[in-house]
Motif scaffolding. Structure first.
Motif, mmCIF file in Angstrom:
data_model
loop_
_atom_site.group_PDB
_atom_site.id
_atom_site.type_symbol
_atom_site.label_atom_id
_atom_site.label_comp_id
_atom_site.label_asym_id
_atom_site.label_seq_id
_atom_site.Cartn_x
_atom_site.Cartn_y
_atom_site.Cartn_z
ATOM 1 N N SER A 1 -3.556 -1.241 -1.704
ATOM 2 C CA SER A 1 -4.734 -0.593 -1.109
ATOM 3 C C SER A 1 -4.697 0.932 -1.168
ATOM 4 O O SER A 1 -5.259 1.604 -0.303
ATOM 5 C CB SER A 1 -4.922 -1.068 0.337
ATOM 6 O OG SER A 1 -3.735 -0.938 1.085
ATOM 7 N N HIS B 1 -9.340 2.026 1.079
ATOM 8 C CA HIS B 1 -8.449 3.131 1.445
ATOM 9 C C HIS B 1 -9.263 4.059 2.326
ATOM 10 O O HIS B 1 -10.048 4.887 1.839
ATOM 11 C CB HIS B 1 -7.967 3.848 0.180
ATOM 12 C CG HIS B 1 -6.825 4.785 0.428
ATOM 13 N ND1 HIS B 1 -5.507 4.377 0.418
ATOM 14 C CD2 HIS B 1 -6.795 6.107 0.708
ATOM 15 C CE1 HIS B 1 -4.722 5.404 0.669
ATOM 16 N NE2 HIS B 1 -5.478 6.463 0.858
ATOM 17 N N TYR C 1 -9.740 5.766 6.648
ATOM 18 C CA TYR C 1 -9.233 5.983 8.008
ATOM 19 C C TYR C 1 -10.155 5.257 8.976
ATOM 20 O O TYR C 1 -11.345 5.577 9.082
ATOM 21 C CB TYR C 1 -9.175 7.471 8.336
ATOM 22 C CG TYR C 1 -8.516 7.760 9.668
ATOM 23 C CD1 TYR C 1 -7.146 7.997 9.747
ATOM 24 C CD2 TYR C 1 -9.251 7.758 10.843
ATOM 25 C CE1 TYR C 1 -6.537 8.236 10.974
ATOM 26 C CE2 TYR C 1 -8.653 7.997 12.069
ATOM 27 C CZ TYR C 1 -7.297 8.237 12.127
ATOM 28 O OH TYR C 1 -6.697 8.460 13.341
ATOM 29 N N ALA D 1 -6.805 3.926 14.551
ATOM 30 C CA ALA D 1 -5.515 3.715 13.889
ATOM 31 C C ALA D 1 -4.548 4.813 14.299
ATOM 32 O O ALA D 1 -4.931 5.976 14.467
ATOM 33 C CB ALA D 1 -5.699 3.691 12.377
ATOM 34 N N SER E 1 0.829 -1.211 0.000
ATOM 35 C CA SER E 1 0.000 0.000 0.000
ATOM 36 C C SER E 1 0.857 1.251 0.000
ATOM 37 O O SER E 1 2.069 1.212 0.251
ATOM 38 C CB SER E 1 -0.900 0.004 1.242
ATOM 39 O OG SER E 1 -1.878 1.025 1.169
ATOM 40 N N ASP E 2 0.216 2.375 -0.304
ATOM 41 C CA ASP E 2 0.749 3.728 -0.082
ATOM 42 C C ASP E 2 2.176 3.898 -0.594
ATOM 43 O O ASP E 2 3.057 4.369 0.119
ATOM 44 C CB ASP E 2 0.672 4.087 1.414
ATOM 45 C CG ASP E 2 -0.758 4.272 1.897
ATOM 46 O OD1 ASP E 2 -1.231 5.420 1.899
ATOM 47 O OD2 ASP E 2 -1.418 3.262 2.234
ATOM 48 N N ARG F 1 -5.617 -4.989 8.616
ATOM 49 C CA ARG F 1 -4.285 -4.417 8.818
ATOM 50 C C ARG F 1 -3.988 -3.340 7.783
ATOM 51 O O ARG F 1 -4.378 -3.443 6.621
ATOM 52 C CB ARG F 1 -3.230 -5.511 8.720
ATOM 53 C CG ARG F 1 -1.849 -5.081 9.163
ATOM 54 C CD ARG F 1 -0.874 -6.234 9.195
ATOM 55 N NE ARG F 1 0.423 -5.790 9.721
ATOM 56 C CZ ARG F 1 0.782 -5.836 10.982
ATOM 57 N NH1 ARG F 1 -0.051 -6.348 11.868
ATOM 58 N NH2 ARG F 1 1.960 -5.386 11.378
ATOM 59 N N TYR F 2 -3.273 -2.289 8.247
ATOM 60 C CA TYR F 2 -2.654 -1.316 7.357
ATOM 61 C C TYR F 2 -1.264 -1.841 6.989
ATOM 62 O O TYR F 2 -0.438 -2.100 7.870
ATOM 63 C CB TYR F 2 -2.515 0.038 8.045
ATOM 64 C CG TYR F 2 -3.804 0.815 8.144
ATOM 65 C CD1 TYR F 2 -4.279 1.558 7.066
ATOM 66 C CD2 TYR F 2 -4.554 0.808 9.322
ATOM 67 C CE1 TYR F 2 -5.464 2.268 7.148
ATOM 68 C CE2 TYR F 2 -5.744 1.522 9.420
ATOM 69 C CZ TYR F 2 -6.194 2.246 8.328
ATOM 70 O OH TYR F 2 -7.373 2.948 8.411
ATOM 71 N N GLY G 1 0.847 -0.036 5.365
ATOM 72 C CA GLY G 1 1.727 1.107 5.554
ATOM 73 C C GLY G 1 2.497 1.450 4.297
ATOM 74 O O GLY G 1 2.458 0.735 3.287
ATOM 75 N N LEU H 1 -6.026 -2.735 4.314
ATOM 76 C CA LEU H 1 -6.311 -1.308 4.419
ATOM 77 C C LEU H 1 -5.139 -0.461 3.939
ATOM 78 O O LEU H 1 -3.976 -0.829 4.076
ATOM 79 C CB LEU H 1 -6.633 -0.942 5.866
ATOM 80 C CG LEU H 1 -7.903 -1.577 6.440
ATOM 81 C CD1 LEU H 1 -7.978 -1.340 7.943
ATOM 82 C CD2 LEU H 1 -9.150 -1.020 5.745
ATOM 83 N N GLY H 2 -5.477 0.703 3.394
ATOM 84 C CA GLY H 2 -4.509 1.717 3.031
ATOM 85 C C GLY H 2 -4.947 3.069 3.555
ATOM 86 O O GLY H 2 -6.103 3.272 3.917
ATOM 87 N N HIS H 3 -4.007 4.021 3.610
ATOM 88 C CA HIS H 3 -4.253 5.417 4.000
ATOM 89 C C HIS H 3 -3.314 5.837 5.122
ATOM 90 O O HIS H 3 -2.773 6.929 5.105
ATOM 91 C CB HIS H 3 -5.699 5.655 4.427
ATOM 92 C CG HIS H 3 -6.113 7.104 4.412
ATOM 93 N ND1 HIS H 3 -5.444 8.093 3.715
ATOM 94 C CD2 HIS H 3 -7.156 7.743 5.011
ATOM 95 C CE1 HIS H 3 -6.063 9.251 3.883
ATOM 96 N NE2 HIS H 3 -7.096 9.058 4.677
#
Length: 414
Positions: free
Chosen positions: A47, A189, A191, A195, A8-9, A240-241, A243, A223-225
Motif C-alpha cells: 500500500s 496510501h 492519512y 491514526a 506497506s511502507d 488497517r495500516y 506499517g 492502508l499505507g502512509h
C-alpha cells in the motif's frame, strides 16, 4: 476462503543518520517473502512508499524489484504509489515488470478510473471466489486545486475530493458484483483521521486527511502512509495500516512491526491476522553512566545505538569508550557526556520530540511573533517540508491569479 497478504511502507533506500541499512532491508524483505511462501495468499497488496525517495538508486531498484518478483511468484502482487514514490518510475516499472511481462506484478502509478486500472480482479480459491480490488495511490492535494480559489486549497476541499474519488471506486466495485463469489477490497496510501503516528514520524500531509467514515465499506481496507501498525478505529469494517517493516527512526524503536494476513469469504467480515516481523537491527537508546552501559552491554549488542552518557565531564567525547564497551553496535553520531541536571530527561527516547512545525511554532512564539502571523508562517513552512517528498509543487495563489489575469486580459473598446 480467500487470503490476502498486506504489506506497506518499505522505504527501500532509507538510511539512518548516514548509515546504510542494506543488510536490514535484505533480511526483512526475505522474511516477508518467507511468510508469503508459508501462508500462500491469493493476492498480495503493497500500500505505498515502496522507496524512500522519488529517485531510488539502481541498487535500491534491484533490491525492491527482486523482492517483488519473489512475492509475485507466490501470488499476484499489486503495488500502489505512495507520496515518496515517483509515478514516472512506477509507470516504467509497470512496463518492464508488469502484467504484460507475465510477472504478476501491477504498479499503480496514479489514481485511475475503474476501467483504466482503478479496479483489478483476481481469481481466488482455485476460481471459486474472485477478489475485486479498488486501488488508490497517494493523491496529492494539488489534484483538488480550484483556479477560482483566492485562498488556496483547504483541508475541507481535500476531504471532499477524496470522498468523491472513493465513492466512484466503490460504485465501480459493485458493478457486476456477485455476492456469492466476490470479495471486495480497497487499498490506499492516505492519512486517515485518528491514526496515530510514531513520535518521530513527521506530520507530512497530516492536515490533508480523510475521515474514517468516508472509507469504502468493503471486506478489508489496506492502508499505507502511517508507519505504526494499527487498525482504524470508529468504523464497523476492518481497515488497517500494515506499517513499515523496519523502524525508520528512534521514534519508532518501540513499535512492533508486522504485516497483515486477511482471510475473507463473500458476504462475511474478514478475519485480520497481524504477523510480526523481527528482522533487521534494533534501534536502541541508552541513558546512563559508562559503568551502567558495561553492565547492560549484551542488551545493546548489534543495535543502532544512541547513547546519552552521564557521570563524566560534560562535553567530553566518549565515542571510543562506548565503542569498546559495545563493539558490535553502530553508534548514531559521536557520543558526548551529558550534564546531569534536574531538567535533563533521560527516560524518553530521542524520537520523543516535537515535529519540526511544532518546534518552529514554539520558536516564533518565543521571538514574540503575533499568533496569526505565526500560524501563517508555520503553514508555509509545513508546505515547504511536504514538497521535499512530492514531485508536483503546490500552486502559489498569487501566481495562479496572475496566470488567470494574463490569460484573459481586458482591452479597452475602441
Amino acid at each position: 476462503m480467500s487470503r490476502t497478504l498486506h504489506t506497506s511502507d518499505w522505504h527501500v533506500g532509507h538510511t539512518l543518520y548516514g548509515h546504510t541499512r542494506e543488510e536490514d532491508f535484505d533480511a526483512v524483505l526475505a522474511e516477508i517473502v518467507d511468510i508469503a511462501q508459508e501462508s500462500r495468499p491469493d493476492l498480495i497488496i503493497h500500500s505505498g512508499d515502496l522507496f524512500h525517495t522519488s529517485r531510488p538508486t539502481v541498487v535500491d531498484l534491484k533490491r525492491a524489484v527482486r523482492a517483488l518478483h519473489a512475492l509475485a511468484d507466490v501470488a499476484p502482487t499489486v503495488v500502489v504509489a505512495g507520496n515518496h514514490d515517483s509515478p514516472g518510475y512506477f509507470e516504467f516499472l509497470n512496463i518492464v515488470s508488469g502484467p504484460s511481462r507475465g510477472k504478476g506484478l501491477f504498479f499503480i502509478d496514479r489514481p485511475r478510473p475503474a476501467r483504466e486500472g482503478g479496479i483489478l480482479s483476481f481469481d481466488a480459491c482455485g476460481g471459486e471466489q474472485r477478489i475485486r480490488l479498488a486501488a488508490m495511490p497517494f493523491v496529492h492535494p494539488n489534484r483538488f486545486w480550484r483556479s477560482s480559489s483566492t485562498s488556496g486549497m483547504t483541508p475541507a476541499d481535500y476531504a471532499a475530493g477524496m470522498r468523491d474519488l472513493q465513492a466512484e471506486l466503490l460504485e465501480a466495485l459493485h458493478e457486476g458484483y456477485d455476492p456469492s463469489r466476490d470479495v471486495l477490497l480497497f487499498t490506499s496510501h492516505v492519512y486517515v483521521a485518528g491514526a496515530k503516528r510514531s513520535p518521530g514520524e513527521r506530520a507530512v500531509h497530516e492536515a490533508f486527511e480523510v475521515p474514517a467514515e468516508d472509507l469504502p465499506e468493503v471486506s478489508y481496507v489496506a492502508l499505507g502512509h502511517i508507519h505504526r501498525p494499527q487498525p482504524v478505529p470508529g468504523i464497523e469494517f476492518p481497515a488497517r495500516y500494515a506499517g513499515s517493516p523496519l523502524p525508520m527512526d528512534f521514534g519508532e524503536a518501540s513499535d512492533s512491526k508486522s504485516l497483515v494476513i486477511v482471510d475473507a469469504d463473500p458476504g462475511r467480515q474478514a478475519k485480520v491476522l497481524p504477523r510480526p516481523l523481527s528482522s533487521g537491527r534494533r534501534l536502541a537508546y541508552f541513558p546512563g553512566t559508562l559503568d551502567e552501559l558495561r553492565a547492560q552491554a549484551a542488551r545493546y549488542d548489534g543495535t543502532f545505538l544512541k547513547a546519552d552518557i552521564t557521570g563524566e565531564e560534560p562535553g567530553t567525547l566518549l565515542t571510543r569508550e562506548v565503542t569498546e564497551i559495545v563493539p558490535n553496535a553502530i553508534l548514531v553520531g559521536p557520543v558526548r557526556a551529558r550534564e546531569e541536571t534536574a531538567e535533563a530527561v533521560l527516560d524518553d527516547a530521542p524520537g520523543d520530540e516535537p515535529d519540526l512545525p511544532d518546534a518552529f511554532r514554539a520558536y516564533l512564539a518565543r521571538e514574540g511573533m503575533n499568533s496569526l502571523v505565526a500560524e501563517s508562517t508555520v503553514s508555509a513552512f509545513t508546505q515547504l517540508l511536504n514538497e521535499i517528498d512530492d514531485e508536483t509543487p503546490s500552486p502559489v495563489p498569487a501566481e495562479e491569479q496572475l496566470r488567470i489575469a494574463l490569460s484573459d486580459t481586458w482591452t479597452e473598446a475602441s
